[in-house]
Design a protein around this motif. Structure first.
Motif, PDB file in Angstrom:
ATOM      1  N   ARG A 292       0.822  -1.216   0.000  1.00 38.58           N
ATOM      2  CA  ARG A 292       0.000   0.000   0.000  1.00 38.58           C
ATOM      3  C   ARG A 292       0.853   1.261   0.000  1.00 38.58           C
ATOM      4  O   ARG A 292       0.438   2.292  -0.538  1.00 38.58           O
ATOM      5  CB  ARG A 292      -0.921  -0.002   1.219  1.00 38.58           C
ATOM      6  CG  ARG A 292      -2.003  -1.064   1.183  1.00 38.58           C
ATOM      7  CD  ARG A 292      -2.937  -0.966   2.374  1.00 38.58           C
ATOM      8  NE  ARG A 292      -3.680   0.278   2.363  1.00 38.58           N
ATOM      9  CZ  ARG A 292      -4.517   0.650   3.329  1.00 38.58           C
ATOM     10  NH1 ARG A 292      -4.707  -0.138   4.373  1.00 38.58           N
ATOM     11  NH2 ARG A 292      -5.153   1.790   3.240  1.00 38.58           N
ATOM     12  N   SER A 296      -0.193   4.221  -2.638  1.00 41.66           N
ATOM     13  CA  SER A 296      -1.076   5.068  -1.837  1.00 41.66           C
ATOM     14  C   SER A 296      -1.613   6.228  -2.676  1.00 41.66           C
ATOM     15  O   SER A 296      -0.882   6.798  -3.498  1.00 41.66           O
ATOM     16  CB  SER A 296      -0.311   5.609  -0.629  1.00 41.66           C
ATOM     17  OG  SER A 296      -1.094   6.543   0.080  1.00 41.66           O
ATOM     18  N   GLU A 343      -6.375  -0.160  -3.371  1.00 44.44           N
ATOM     19  CA  GLU A 343      -5.414   0.858  -3.798  1.00 44.44           C
ATOM     20  C   GLU A 343      -4.590   0.403  -4.998  1.00 44.44           C
ATOM     21  O   GLU A 343      -4.085   1.243  -5.748  1.00 44.44           O
ATOM     22  CB  GLU A 343      -4.514   1.231  -2.621  1.00 44.44           C
ATOM     23  CG  GLU A 343      -5.303   1.903  -1.503  1.00 44.44           C
ATOM     24  CD  GLU A 343      -4.423   2.398  -0.368  1.00 44.44           C
ATOM     25  OE1 GLU A 343      -3.217   2.078  -0.359  1.00 44.44           O
ATOM     26  OE2 GLU A 343      -4.953   3.099   0.511  1.00 44.44           O
ATOM     27  N   SER A 395     -12.901   2.264  -5.144  1.00 43.19           N
ATOM     28  CA  SER A 395     -11.690   2.276  -5.963  1.00 43.19           C
ATOM     29  C   SER A 395     -11.930   1.608  -7.314  1.00 43.19           C
ATOM     30  O   SER A 395     -11.351   2.008  -8.328  1.00 43.19           O
ATOM     31  CB  SER A 395     -10.549   1.558  -5.224  1.00 43.19           C
ATOM     32  OG  SER A 395     -10.258   2.202  -4.004  1.00 43.19           O
TER      33      SER A 395
END
Length: 958
Positions: A292, A296, A343, A395
């Motif tokens: 991540r 990010s 992500e 997302s």
């Protein structure tokens, strides 16, 4: 040792020596003894007392211990004792002795001694130099001491280490130590050193830290490893989190692909039944956080995109999806995996497409999105897991119009199998369930499915819901409004309001559908005008005000009941502009709003914290100012008249701009035509150039082949042949000269022969006259004989010469044939060379033409760009003029309505005046004052009517 036992052993009778006295005597002994053994024993005793008497040892013995490190560094034993003593003094870790004897100063004691120690930077340099010693008793205590110093004063010690050259490099070399205890403690040291310092993080990364740490993790068993793996992952996380330079270096070093094996699950069913150990859960958490950190949303966009692409290429995303659909994964690991997948796919269409194709291993197989949504709307699932699923769904839809269309299609009427569970059914079920948190999750999921997508907003208006048996279906918009008007919990109302606001923003059709129900606007007015409630209710009232402002801002005035003007008038009279603005400001002042707008990740701990969505917060921030501006009071009449006066001038300027734009369009089209012709000519020239290049290449190949075939023969005989040709030419020239000489000699002899024959004939004729002179006749006869002999010899010589001439002629002809053959071969080579040269000249000419065409093309492109910039500027000017024109039109409408109201008032006033006149006449009063008043009022009325007619005509002309 007897000396130390005298002070350390309990004395018989009398007072016991205090700790300070004992330490002082030992320090004196360590500093004054000349023998190394005595100093070593003294330092050993100081080390033994350093835990029990930290304050005394720190204040009295620190300088002596540092002097020992400096002067006696060659002795590993005394150096180790001194380092251990300093480490005990600096450390704040509790011990058994600390529990028995309270230490003065508490936790601040170690920090105070650390500050004293690093005040002299040479002390830190001394420790760094001791790291070069390979002896275990020196290197290990040095590592522990540096770790303790970093724990107490991290910022100060980081700056000290940066000052010394190769300081960080010496610490990095500890990772290569074959002794695991030193390597493991070096990991702890580097974790402290790299915390919050970007420059040190970069230096450590460029010291090949990524490769070393990943190798250690692999050697220790990856996710199944122990505490060492955890320390390595923590260090990697320190180096990558928030450091874009290191992230880019990690990606460019192709280290992303080495993360994929760490997420491979154990296929052994026996071990799978045992479950995951606590250490494995921790390691997996850190691995997921490491991934991540690379993708990010707070990272630079280009860097995140590149990392996402690499993760898909190396199979990392596929491995994460396998964990997502695997069984037996702990809930907290599954939650973090969902957040990580979210992500990795956020804003990347290729990854989003792959995620949409993932199928869950169920019977029948279902898409992974559907399985995740089932968990989200299930109130029995853990709260953090439901938040993670929503974040993953958001997302998946972020910048993904195809995904948005797929979700909305599951909500539209279709002939698909009714038994198949779709995403639309799950979202509708969650939106209208009894669980308020499910309502909020489903509403936020739906608003993300239509966010910034005008087409899907209009498509969603087609959604019909069956409320109950026998009743006609209602639209999704109307059902949301019904639930909103029925009240309910705060989270349900906030979710519905956010969905409606996102749905209606920049969508006139949705606003018209909302206003079609006449009960919606009164409900919003009642909510906004309410003045009681806690902070949550104030947020609800602010969202109602926001939704009402959207009805003003995006109203196309198709609904005659609730036009833009009427809603604005209602807000001004029923609520007040100031109160309306205050309601909107309650939302932006909310702590929940501030938290939601910072980042898209739903980092909530409790269900009560759930309020606003990130995408909605961004929408609110963008539209709030437009709503306040649309509802702000109009400018005064003087400014309006001035704007009206300038409107015609603006229109003339706009017309000029339009003419100029048309001229530029014509010029642009001409340039485009020229550009197309130049491109065609360039293509034709390019093809000719290619053909010529191919021909040249073929000729070169043929020439090379000819040289190769003749090379073996001609290379060895060229010199001989040239020499032979030269000799033959010389011989030919010599023979030619001889031939010329012989020819001239033969001609001379022929001439002499003719002369002699003439003389012989003349002599024969004169024989008769000379018979009487026998002596002369004999002489002449001898002469004749001699001449005949010479003639015969000459004829033989001539025949020989003819034979020789024939031979030389044959040799010359053969030599000429050889020369001709050689000249033909050389001519062929010359022709080929000339042809190559001509083709090369043609290629050069074509290249020059190509360059000139490219220059002309470049100039044409530059002119096109200049024209495009001018057009954009003119379009901006036109848009500004149109905006001003719309403002003036709005002000004109306002003035028109005010004038109409004034006319109505004047008409009412006239009616009242007539009534009063009648009453006055009945009462017998005179009417002069009344007439005067009427005469004073009528001109004003005429002026108002005239101005109204002027504005009306002007508005019609517009």
């Amino acid at each position: 040792m007897d000396y130390f036992r005298k002070y350390l052993a309990p004395q018989q009778g009398g007072e016991q020596p205090s700790g300070a006295d004992t330490v002082e005597r030992l320090v004196d002994r360590a500093s004054s003894s000349t023998l190394l053994d005595d100093r070593r024993d003294a330092v050993r005793a100081i080390k033994a007392l350093s835990r029990k008497f930290r304050l005394e040892v720190g204040t009295l013995a620190m300088d002596t211990l540092l002097k020992v490190l400096e002067m006696d560094s060659s002795d590993s034993e005394i150096t180790g004792y001194a380092l251990d003593a300093l480490c005990n003094v600096m450390s704040n870790e509790p011990t058994d002795e600390d529990e028995e004897i309270p230490q003065p100063g508490g936790d601040d004691l170690g920090a105070q001694f650390t500050e004293i120690f690093i005040k002299k930077t040479d002390n830190v340099g001394l420790l760094l130099s001791l790291l070069e010693e390979y002896d275990f008793h020196v290197r290990w205590p040095t590592v522990k001491l540096l770790t303790t110093l970093l724990t107490n004063k991290v910022k100060e010690l980081q700056e000290c280490i940066l000052v010394f050259p190769m300081g960080v490099s010496k610490l990095m070399d500890l990772l290569s130590d074959s002794r695991e205890i030193i390597r493991n403690d070096a990991l702890l040291l580097l974790n402290q050193l790299t915390r919050g310092h970007a420059n040190i993080q970069k230096i450590v990364a460029f010291e090949n830290a990524f490769e070393r740490l990943l190798d250690i993790v692999h050697e220790e068993g990856a996710s199944d490893g122990g505490i060492v793996v955890e320390d390595c992952l923590l260090l990697l996380l320190n180096l990558l989190k928030g450091n874009s330079s290191n992230q880019n270096f990690f990606r460019e070093g192709s280290h992303v692909k080495y993360l994929t094996p760490f997420f491979e699950l154990d296929q052994d069913p026996h071990r799978a039944q045992v479950g995951w150990s606590a250490q494995k859960v921790t390691n997996m958490h850190l691995m997921l956080q490491l991934v991540r950190a690379l993708v990010s949303p707070s990272n630079p966009q280009q860097l995140t995109t590149n990392c996402q692409k690499n993760m898909h290429t190396c199979g990392l995303l596929q491995q994460l999806c396998k964990i997502l659909m695997a069984s037996g994964v702990p809930a907290d690991v599954l939650t973090e995996t969902i957040n990580t997948v979210a992500e990795v796919i956020r804003g990347n269409f290729q990854n989003q497409e792959y995620f949409a194709s993932v199928m869950a291993p169920s019977n029948p197989p279902r898409p992974a999105i559907v399985v995740l949504l089932m968990s989200m709307v299930n109130e029995k699932q853990p709260f953090t897991l439901r938040c993670a699923v929503l974040y993953c769904f958001q997302s998946f839809l972020y910048k993904n119009e195809v995904g948005q269309s797929q979700i909305v299609q599951t909500l539209l009427p279709t002939s698909a199998d009714a038994t198949t569970i779709s995403a639309g059914q799950l979202l509708c079920g969650g939106l209208f369930s009894a669980d308020s948190l499910s309502n909020w999750f489903a509403a936020v999921a739906l608003l993300n499915a239509i966010s910034n997508n005008q087409t899907q907003k209009e498509q969603l208006l087609r959604t019909q819901l069956a409320t109950s048996l026998g009743n006609p279906p209602v639209s999704l918009l109307q059902q949301c409004c019904n639930i909103l008007t029925q009240g309910g919990r705060v989270q349900t109302r906030i979710g519905i309001l956010m969905l409606l606001a996102t749905w209606m923003a920049d969508c006139h059709t949705a606003v018209a559908h909302f206003l079609y129900n006449t009960a919606n606007v009164p409900y919003l007015i009642s909510q906004v005008s309410s003045s009681d409630g806690d902070e949550s209710e104030l947020c609800v009232q602010g969202l109602c005000a926001f939704l009402l402002g959207i009805c003003v801002l995006y109203n196309d005035d198709q609904n005659q009941t609730f036009t833009t003007a009427s809603i604005r008038q209602i807000i001004e009279k029923r609520i007040g502009l100031e109160a309306f603005t205050n309601k909107l400001s309650h939302v932006t002042k909310s702590e929940n709003y501030t938290r939601a707008i910072k980042k898209p990740h739903l980092n909530y701990k409790q269900p009560s914290e759930v309020f606003f969505d990130h995408e909605f917060s961004r929408l609110f921030k963008d539209v709030e100012h437009d709503i306040i501006k649309a509802l702000s009071p109009t400018n005064n009449s003087k400014d309006s008249k001035q704007q009206l006066a300038n409107l015609k001038e603006h229109e003339s300027i706009v017309a000029q701009y339009k003419d100029l734009i048309q001229e530029q369009d014509v010029g642009l089209r001409q340039l485009q035509g020229q550009l197309e012709s130049l491109q065609l000519e360039h293509g034709r020239t390019q093809r000719q150039l290619d053909e010529s290049t191919q021909q040249i290449q073929q000729l070169r190949d043929q020439n090379a082949l000819l040289k190769a075939t003749k090379g073996a023969k001609s290379s060895s005989s060229d010199l001989c042949r040239e020499e032979e040709v030269k000799q033959l030419n010389e011989k030919l020239q010599h023979l030619s000269l001889q031939l010329v000489e012989k020819d001239s000699h033969i001609e001379k002899m022929k001439t002499d022969l003719l002369v002699l024959e003439a003389r012989v004939n003349a002599q024969d004729l004169a024989d008769e006259d000379k018979e009487n002179n026998p002596s002369e006749t004999a002489v002449l006869q001898q002469t004749v004989n001699r001449l005949n002999t010479e003639l015969h010899e000459l004829r033989l010589h001539v025949s020989n010469k003819d034979t020789e001439i024939h031979r030389v002629t044959s040799e010359c002809s053969s030599l000429q044939r050889q020369l001709k053959e050689l000249s033909l071969a050389s001519n062929n080579l010359a022709v080929d060379t000339g042809k190559v040269q001509s083709l090369s000249d043609e290629v050069k000419k074509l290249t020059d033409d190509k360059n000139s065409l490219q220059e002309r093309l470049k100039k044409a492109n530059e002119e096109n760009l200049n024209f495009a910039d001018k057009i954009h500027k003119l379009e901006d000017a036109v848009s500004r003029e149109q905006t001003e024109k719309s403002k003036v039109n709005d002000e004109l409408d306002t003035l028109k309505k005010e004038q109409e109201d004034l006319l109505v008032l004047l008409a009412d006033q006239d009616t009242k005046i007539d009534t009063y006149k009648k009453k006055l006449r009945e009462l017998g009063q005179e009417l002069e004052e009344v007439i005067i008043i009427s005469s004073l009022l009528m001109p004003g009325l005429y002026v108002l009517c005239a101005s109204f007619s002027f504005f009306s005509v002007f508005h019609v002309s517009q």
